[in-house]
Design a protein around this motif. Structure first.
Motif, PDB file in Angstrom:
ATOM      1  N   PHE A 110       0.764  -1.174   0.045  1.00 33.69           N
ATOM      2  CA  PHE A 110       0.067   0.080   0.128  1.00 33.69           C
ATOM      3  C   PHE A 110       0.777   1.247  -0.028  1.00 33.69           C
ATOM      4  O   PHE A 110       0.656   2.282  -0.723  1.00 33.69           O
ATOM      5  CB  PHE A 110      -0.851   0.025   1.163  1.00 33.69           C
ATOM      6  CG  PHE A 110      -1.950  -1.132   1.141  1.00 33.69           C
ATOM      7  CD1 PHE A 110      -3.334  -0.703   0.717  1.00 33.69           C
ATOM      8  CD2 PHE A 110      -1.763  -2.296   1.544  1.00 33.69           C
ATOM      9  CE1 PHE A 110      -4.423  -1.536   0.538  1.00 33.69           C
ATOM     10  CE2 PHE A 110      -2.635  -3.151   1.575  1.00 33.69           C
ATOM     11  CZ  PHE A 110      -3.990  -2.919   1.007  1.00 33.69           C
ATOM     12  N   VAL A 111       2.071   1.324   0.651  1.00 34.01           N
ATOM     13  CA  VAL A 111       3.131   2.370   0.901  1.00 34.01           C
ATOM     14  C   VAL A 111       3.506   2.507  -0.563  1.00 34.01           C
ATOM     15  O   VAL A 111       3.592   3.883  -1.069  1.00 34.01           O
ATOM     16  CB  VAL A 111       3.766   2.116   1.944  1.00 34.01           C
ATOM     17  CG1 VAL A 111       5.010   3.147   1.620  1.00 34.01           C
ATOM     18  CG2 VAL A 111       3.514   2.104   3.348  1.00 34.01           C
ATOM     19  N   PHE A 112       3.968   1.775  -1.179  1.00 33.50           N
ATOM     20  CA  PHE A 112       4.594   1.756  -2.396  1.00 33.50           C
ATOM     21  C   PHE A 112       3.477   2.362  -3.574  1.00 33.50           C
ATOM     22  O   PHE A 112       3.729   3.137  -4.308  1.00 33.50           O
ATOM     23  CB  PHE A 112       5.155   0.225  -2.947  1.00 33.50           C
ATOM     24  CG  PHE A 112       6.675   0.019  -2.553  1.00 33.50           C
ATOM     25  CD1 PHE A 112       6.686   0.270  -1.336  1.00 33.50           C
ATOM     26  CD2 PHE A 112       7.449  -0.584  -3.240  1.00 33.50           C
ATOM     27  CE1 PHE A 112       8.102   0.035  -0.789  1.00 33.50           C
ATOM     28  CE2 PHE A 112       8.759  -0.694  -3.061  1.00 33.50           C
ATOM     29  CZ  PHE A 112       9.151  -0.411  -1.536  1.00 33.50           C
ATOM     30  N   LEU A 113       2.414   1.767  -3.490  1.00 32.36           N
ATOM     31  CA  LEU A 113       1.259   2.131  -4.686  1.00 32.36           C
ATOM     32  C   LEU A 113       0.925   3.439  -4.355  1.00 32.36           C
ATOM     33  O   LEU A 113       0.478   4.236  -5.433  1.00 32.36           O
ATOM     34  CB  LEU A 113       0.282   1.185  -4.292  1.00 32.36           C
ATOM     35  CG  LEU A 113       0.538  -0.166  -5.107  1.00 32.36           C
ATOM     36  CD1 LEU A 113      -0.735  -1.176  -4.583  1.00 32.36           C
ATOM     37  CD2 LEU A 113       0.738  -0.276  -6.418  1.00 32.36           C
ATOM     38  N   SER A 114       0.901   4.000  -3.126  1.00 33.37           N
ATOM     39  CA  SER A 114       0.460   5.401  -3.023  1.00 33.37           C
ATOM     40  C   SER A 114       1.317   6.642  -3.599  1.00 33.37           C
ATOM     41  O   SER A 114       1.098   7.605  -3.835  1.00 33.37           O
ATOM     42  CB  SER A 114       0.147   5.609  -1.615  1.00 33.37           C
ATOM     43  OG  SER A 114       1.560   5.534  -0.844  1.00 33.37           O
ATOM     44  N   GLY A 115       2.698   6.121  -3.968  1.00 29.62           N
ATOM     45  CA  GLY A 115       3.701   7.007  -4.641  1.00 29.62           C
ATOM     46  C   GLY A 115       4.305   7.953  -3.564  1.00 29.62           C
ATOM     47  O   GLY A 115       4.641   7.690  -2.496  1.00 29.62           O
ATOM     48  N   ASN A 116       4.426   9.212  -4.092  1.00 32.87           N
ATOM     49  CA  ASN A 116       5.079  10.013  -2.991  1.00 32.87           C
ATOM     50  C   ASN A 116       6.340   9.494  -2.423  1.00 32.87           C
ATOM     51  O   ASN A 116       7.006   9.806  -1.431  1.00 32.87           O
ATOM     52  CB  ASN A 116       4.389  10.442  -1.805  1.00 32.87           C
ATOM     53  CG  ASN A 116       4.868  11.737  -1.081  1.00 32.87           C
ATOM     54  OD1 ASN A 116       5.196  12.614  -1.561  1.00 32.87           O
ATOM     55  ND2 ASN A 116       4.519  11.604   0.228  1.00 32.87           N
ATOM     56  N   SER A 117       7.290   8.784  -3.451  1.00 38.92           N
ATOM     57  CA  SER A 117       8.457   7.987  -3.150  1.00 38.92           C
ATOM     58  C   SER A 117       8.101   7.193  -1.584  1.00 38.92           C
ATOM     59  O   SER A 117       9.106   7.160  -0.843  1.00 38.92           O
ATOM     60  CB  SER A 117       9.739   8.981  -2.787  1.00 38.92           C
ATOM     61  OG  SER A 117       9.772   9.739  -4.164  1.00 38.92           O
ATOM     62  N   GLY A 118       7.108   6.687  -1.676  1.00 42.61           N
ATOM     63  CA  GLY A 118       6.738   6.119  -0.576  1.00 42.61           C
ATOM     64  C   GLY A 118       7.555   4.770  -0.115  1.00 42.61           C
ATOM     65  O   GLY A 118       7.695   3.731  -0.918  1.00 42.61           O
ATOM     66  N   ILE A 119       7.767   4.566   1.054  1.00 44.07           N
ATOM     67  CA  ILE A 119       8.579   3.357   1.661  1.00 44.07           C
ATOM     68  C   ILE A 119       8.296   3.410   3.216  1.00 44.07           C
ATOM     69  O   ILE A 119       8.173   4.681   3.915  1.00 44.07           O
ATOM     70  CB  ILE A 119      10.038   3.516   1.172  1.00 44.07           C
ATOM     71  CG1 ILE A 119      10.750   2.103   1.519  1.00 44.07           C
ATOM     72  CG2 ILE A 119      11.028   4.666   1.975  1.00 44.07           C
ATOM     73  CD1 ILE A 119      12.025   1.894   0.920  1.00 44.07           C
ATOM     74  N   ASP A 120       8.466   2.253   3.833  1.00 41.57           N
ATOM     75  CA  ASP A 120       8.323   2.241   5.342  1.00 41.57           C
ATOM     76  C   ASP A 120       9.466   1.507   5.841  1.00 41.57           C
ATOM     77  O   ASP A 120       9.643   0.190   5.969  1.00 41.57           O
ATOM     78  CB  ASP A 120       7.127   1.672   5.683  1.00 41.57           C
ATOM     79  CG  ASP A 120       6.920   1.754   7.186  1.00 41.57           C
ATOM     80  OD1 ASP A 120       7.680   2.298   8.080  1.00 41.57           O
ATOM     81  OD2 ASP A 120       5.716   1.376   7.678  1.00 41.57           O
ATOM     82  N   LEU A 121      10.657   2.104   6.333  1.00 43.58           N
ATOM     83  CA  LEU A 121      11.826   1.477   6.760  1.00 43.58           C
ATOM     84  C   LEU A 121      11.579   0.939   8.186  1.00 43.58           C
ATOM     85  O   LEU A 121      12.559   0.336   8.712  1.00 43.58           O
ATOM     86  CB  LEU A 121      12.938   2.535   6.833  1.00 43.58           C
ATOM     87  CG  LEU A 121      13.281   2.982   5.119  1.00 43.58           C
ATOM     88  CD1 LEU A 121      14.588   3.963   5.426  1.00 43.58           C
ATOM     89  CD2 LEU A 121      13.864   1.743   4.483  1.00 43.58           C
ATOM     90  N   SER A 122      10.638   1.351   8.842  1.00 46.42           N
ATOM     91  CA  SER A 122      10.424   1.145  10.144  1.00 46.42           C
ATOM     92  C   SER A 122       9.570  -0.026  10.491  1.00 46.42           C
ATOM     93  O   SER A 122       9.647  -0.627  11.608  1.00 46.42           O
ATOM     94  CB  SER A 122       9.716   2.238  10.782  1.00 46.42           C
ATOM     95  OG  SER A 122       8.330   2.293  10.330  1.00 46.42           O
ATOM     96  N   ILE A 123       8.960  -0.519   9.179  1.00 46.56           N
ATOM     97  CA  ILE A 123       8.196  -1.827   9.551  1.00 46.56           C
ATOM     98  C   ILE A 123       8.702  -2.981  10.451  1.00 46.56           C
ATOM     99  O   ILE A 123       8.130  -3.438  11.212  1.00 46.56           O
ATOM    100  CB  ILE A 123       7.658  -2.295   8.102  1.00 46.56           C
ATOM    101  CG1 ILE A 123       6.517  -3.317   8.427  1.00 46.56           C
ATOM    102  CG2 ILE A 123       8.769  -2.940   7.303  1.00 46.56           C
ATOM    103  CD1 ILE A 123       5.649  -3.282   7.319  1.00 46.56           C
TER     104      ILE A 123
END
Length: 331
Positions: free
Chosen positions: A57-70
């Motif tokens: 979901f983070v990737f698909l939303s764009g805005n250079s989305g990434i979650d390194l904290s997961i």
């Protein structure tokens, strides 16, 4: 037939990577693909599968989305929930399944709180996702160490670990445990959410064309907030799968599976630029990474070599996907 091959080549190149890896391992040792071995693979890495779903979901939303904290958020959620479950279990007065339910609520609540924090920072204060999730990665890791003093946490009810061993669907002499079944159910449900609901279409449109989404009345800032809360939810859910599949929880356990999660989503074909990808691609990427991790463990490669392999695979795949994206655009 030609169109099918072209479609797979452009949208699902990971299929060929899975085939190559399967052929290689079949020659090395046919027992690698025994039913018992396959069940063991998907049970052992169930926590990794669940965490990777949130990244989609983070990737698909764009805005250079990434979650390194997961990864580290999952570990912190696991540390706290396991501690609470252990304390309640020691009392001996509560139903173990009620203790597990309470642990689940605590773990998911912690994950969503971190996701909300990330989402607010990104949506309201325009902080780059890479920066804020790197900060919360370090924050959650530090909290895990402060809370545990670096010690391993254990003591959850035995019923929790039974979900990865004894409780499930029996096929002959083998049991497909609940821990291996649940991630598949979640993937199907999240696939339906992405493909068949208004929210899913809004995530895709926001990722592919943020300004167009705003003009269409889709609040992109709200979408960014929600997808990071979703990522936090899956981090918290992963926090319950860790003691379920592993047993004891180390405070730094999350640092070892962030890279495989990112690799799986990337290799599957989910565009980090946003707006392109589906849950089937993510599932195939997850399958490839599970097979790769299992193969490297089977062949005796240690963690450093495995991390190197993930890096090489990600670089190769990103280059390949960039080339295929241009071909799709021309088509």
């Amino acid at each position: 037939m030609k169109k099918t091959i072209k479609h797979i080549s452009l949208d699902y190149p990971v299929v060929y990577m899975i085939i190559v890896l399967c052929v290689f391992m079949a020659f090395r040792n046919p027992n690698f693909f025994s039913l018992q071995s396959i069940i063991s693979m998907f049970t052992s890495y169930a926590y990794f599968t669940v965490g990777a779903i949130g990244l989609v979901f983070v990737f698909l939303s764009g805005n250079s989305g990434i979650d390194l904290s997961i990864g580290n958020v999952a570990a912190f959620s696991a540390v706290i929930s396991t501690s609470v479950m252990s304390a309640l279990n020691d009392l001996g007065t509560m139903n173990p399944w009620l203790i597990i339910l309470l642990g689940l609520l605590i773990s998911v609540g912690i994950g969503m709180a971190f996701g909300f924090f990330n989402g607010i920072a990104i949506a309201k204060f325009n902080i780059a996702p890479f920066i804020i999730t790197l900060a919360t990665q370090l924050l959650s890791l530090g909290l895990s160490y402060v809370y545990t003093n670096g010690y391993t946490v254990s003591g959850a009810p035995r019923e929790l670990s039974k979900l990865s061993t004894l409780i499930g669907i029996r096929i002959g002499d083998n049991i497909i445990p609940v821990a291996a079944i649940l991630p598949f159910i979640i993937i199907i449900l999240m696939g339906v959410l992405l493909e068949k609901t208004t929210f899913g279409r809004q995530v895709i449109l926001t990722g592919s064309n943020p300004s167009g989404a705003d003009h269409a009345g889709i609040p992109s800032k709200k979408i960014y907030l929600i997808v990071y809360v979703i990522s936090g939810f899956f981090a918290g859910l992963t926090g319950m799968f860790i003691p379920m599949c592993i047993g004891a929880v180390n405070p730094d356990v999350g640092t070892t599976f962030l890279m495989p999660m990112v690799a799986a989503v990337t290799i599957g074909g989910i565009s980090q630029n946003g707006g392109y990808g589906n849950m089937l691609q993510a599932f195939l990427g997850i399958v490839f990474i599970i097979l790769l991790m299992s193969a490297m463990t089977f062949l005796g490669f240690g963690l450093p070599i495995q991390q190197l392999a993930y890096g090489i695979v990600i670089v190769f795949t990103m280059t390949l996907l960039g080339y295929l994206e241009k071909k799709r655009f021309r088509s």
